[in-house]
Design a protein around this motif. Sequence first.
Motif, PDB file in Angstrom:
ATOM      1  N   UNK B 115      -6.777   6.505  -5.311  1.00 17.99           N
ATOM      2  CA  UNK B 115      -7.678   7.512  -4.752  1.00 17.99           C
ATOM      3  C   UNK B 115      -7.868   7.777  -3.501  1.00 17.99           C
ATOM      4  N   UNK B 116      -7.350   6.837  -2.693  1.00 16.51           N
ATOM      5  CA  UNK B 116      -7.470   6.940  -1.134  1.00 16.51           C
ATOM      6  C   UNK B 116      -5.804   7.382  -0.706  1.00 16.51           C
ATOM      7  N   UNK B 117      -4.957   6.890  -1.356  1.00 14.41           N
ATOM      8  CA  UNK B 117      -3.498   7.280  -1.220  1.00 14.41           C
ATOM      9  C   UNK B 117      -2.904   8.617  -1.627  1.00 14.41           C
ATOM     10  N   UNK B 118      -3.520   9.260  -2.372  1.00 11.97           N
ATOM     11  CA  UNK B 118      -2.819  10.164  -3.175  1.00 11.97           C
ATOM     12  C   UNK B 118      -2.094  11.403  -2.655  1.00 11.97           C
ATOM     13  N   UNK B 119      -2.850  11.628  -1.415  1.00 14.31           N
ATOM     14  CA  UNK B 119      -2.266  12.599  -0.444  1.00 14.31           C
ATOM     15  C   UNK B 119      -0.708  12.164   0.072  1.00 14.31           C
ATOM     16  N   UNK B 120      -0.709  10.861   0.458  1.00 15.22           N
ATOM     17  CA  UNK B 120       0.482  10.428   0.935  1.00 15.22           C
ATOM     18  C   UNK B 120       1.557  10.012  -0.198  1.00 15.22           C
ATOM     19  N   UNK B 121       1.100   9.464  -1.120  1.00 12.64           N
ATOM     20  CA  UNK B 121       2.227   9.182  -2.361  1.00 12.64           C
ATOM     21  C   UNK B 121       2.215  10.411  -3.127  1.00 12.64           C
ATOM     22  N   UNK B 122       3.318  11.114  -2.757  1.00 15.23           N
ATOM     23  CA  UNK B 122       3.553  12.530  -3.354  1.00 15.23           C
ATOM     24  C   UNK B 122       4.072  12.619  -4.603  1.00 15.23           C
ATOM     25  N   UNK B 123       5.146  11.414  -4.936  1.00 11.95           N
ATOM     26  CA  UNK B 123       5.856  11.404  -6.227  1.00 11.95           C
ATOM     27  C   UNK B 123       4.974  11.729  -7.416  1.00 11.95           C
ATOM     28  N   UNK B 124       5.690  12.509  -8.363  1.00 10.69           N
ATOM     29  CA  UNK B 124       4.857  12.907  -9.526  1.00 10.69           C
ATOM     30  C   UNK B 124       5.146  11.714 -10.396  1.00 10.69           C
ATOM     31  N   UNK B 125       5.749  10.728 -10.229  1.00 15.46           N
ATOM     32  CA  UNK B 125       6.137   9.678 -11.102  1.00 15.46           C
ATOM     33  C   UNK B 125       4.988   8.503 -10.960  1.00 15.46           C
ATOM     34  N   UNK B 126       4.225   8.545  -9.643  1.00 18.51           N
ATOM     35  CA  UNK B 126       3.511   7.446  -9.401  1.00 18.51           C
ATOM     36  C   UNK B 126       2.646   6.853  -9.984  1.00 18.51           C
ATOM     37  N   UNK B 127       1.969   7.650 -11.125  1.00 18.44           N
ATOM     38  CA  UNK B 127       0.877   7.051 -11.983  1.00 18.44           C
ATOM     39  C   UNK B 127       1.749   6.257 -13.195  1.00 18.44           C
TER      40      UNK B 127
END
Lengths: 87, 231
Positions: B115-127
Amino acid sequence: MAKRNKLEIIRDILRIIQKNHPIKPTPLLRMSNISSSRFKGYYSELLEKEFVKETYGKNKKITLTEKGYRYLEKYSAIINFIDEFEL
Amino acid sequence: MVLMTGRAIGNGFGKLMSLGMGSEILYSFVIIVCSLMIYFGTKELYKLTSHKGIKYFRLSFLFFALAYFFRSFIKIILFYFEISELRTILPIFGSVTLFIFMYFSSMAIFYLLYSVMWRKWKSKWIICYLHIISLAIAIITLLFQNPLIYFLMNILFFIFISFTVFISFKQSKKKKHSNLYAIYLMLLIFWIFNILDILIPNFLQAFQLFIYLISLGIFLLIFYKVIRKTG
């Protein structure tokens, strides 16, 4: 002028509609101060989320719905919340 | 026979309601209610904005509520059967419950971080990655019934999350909000204590009351911050 984020642009569009209620699409686009392609995207999202509705008389006009008013009412709470938790 | 069964149930109920179990239930209840109120209290903000940060913040507290539910469930069973290891008496049921608890626990922390990092972690596979890592943590917990492995796994988990939080804090433009990162770090530390309390029985027993009180304080503080902002 700082670049507006998505939430600010939506707020600005809704405020324009609120002040010039009901408003035609062309003046709304002009007053929104964004490109027409970006405006189209935002406008479809507003329609999809039911923040605005179109009424058809002599011309197509746009008005705010209850959800649109709710967004404007809650806007500062939304921003404060996002800011508080750095979301 | 009927009398004996009745007495056994009576004894079990008595044990359940004793001070230790009573405070355990109260502790879990307060945290579950706090987490669910955060989840439902932010529903309208998410519906109005579809904001990704709000989405993962809410989901994180839903996972916390579920994890605490399974945690208290495990605790009640351990207490009821007077055992220290859930899988000794109920192998399959115990393993499944522990697996779900570990999965929800990891997801809660990862979603809060995202929730804090979503702007920085851009990969669509992150979830997807976060789900896979959480599943891996849950599987490791089941496969290796070794306190040292549990301890090392949680230390690694702590180092990874706190390092990410530290980097995010360094890059944050709003240094005045540094207390948020301190709260999240405390939440992580005490959440790990809560996990170790389940995985390694009696390991933290001497500090249990202290851990419970601080954990409650952290959840109540976050809850207060949420209602202060959402109204």
